[in-house]
Write an enzyme that holds these catalytic residues in place. Sequence first.
Site, PDB file in Angstrom:
ATOM      1  N   SER A  97       1.015  23.168  77.158  1.00  0.00           N
ATOM      2  CA  SER A  97       1.922  24.254  76.787  1.00  0.00           C
ATOM      3  C   SER A  97       2.161  24.194  75.294  1.00  0.00           C
ATOM      4  O   SER A  97       2.004  23.133  74.671  1.00  0.00           O
ATOM      5  CB  SER A  97       3.255  24.081  77.529  1.00  0.00           C
ATOM      6  N   TYR A 136      11.052  19.050  78.963  1.00  0.00           N
ATOM      7  CA  TYR A 136       9.764  19.721  79.120  1.00  0.00           C
ATOM      8  C   TYR A 136       8.877  19.464  77.904  1.00  0.00           C
ATOM      9  O   TYR A 136       7.676  19.233  78.041  1.00  0.00           O
ATOM     10  CB  TYR A 136       9.987  21.222  79.320  1.00  0.00           C
TER      11      TYR A 136
END
Length: 264
Positions: free
Chosen positions: A148, A161
């Site tokens: 990501s 995250y």
Amino acid sequence: MTDAPAQTPRTPAPALTAVGTGASSGIGRATAQRLAADGWRVLAVARREERLARLAEESGVEVQAVDVTDPSSVQALAERVQELFGGQLNAVVNIAGGAFGLEPVGAADLDAWQRMYDTNVLGTVRVTQALLPALRASGRGSILVLSSTAAQVAYENGGGYNAAKAGQHMVAGALRLELAGEPIRVIEIAPGMVRTEEFSLVRLGDAEAAEQVYAGVENPLTAEDCADVIAYSLNAPQHVNLDLVTIRPIAQAAAHKVARDVGL
């Protein structure tokens, strides 16, 4: 005039084989469908059996219920690869993962952080480790990691995250160095804003809050957009390695810079 010699029919090349995790929804599901459409033999895995059954019916892929955080479940996956593909595998597509919660570091839910690390990082390592012998046996392997843009730049309330995806990024980098000289590519695809049916909903736990993530962005990335890039990277000639591909919608210049309400 002599008859032309009969031509021996060509034996078609065997289909390339792939295992794709996280296949019950979103990018994982779209990738399994895309690779199958491209002629790959795909074993699509995820935890939710009923969704896998629908995927198999719609696209013809093989499926198996697998929890990437459970060593015995991953071992069963390796055994299925042996049974289904003769122990030879061309691609491991690590898509299982996810984000849970949106708290600052000072108020972090450590259970959520642990879950993100177990799924994104250790899940990738566990599946890759179990299937690496089959990749080697094929003589033409690829390990793909879906990370990501959260792996590249920290942002407020995203520390857990950020850390998990940065961990995945480092795993991919270490693997690429460790496998240098072997016919195995290590590919990392890092999407930015992607609108899927579950990602933001699971993270935020509220449908209205999830919708606000994409407010004013007419065309965020879709799961199919990401699957296109993944398929391109795996279908490229084996000597071509897309080490790291960052993809964003045109409206998103960075994690903190999104042009909203401008028709993009």
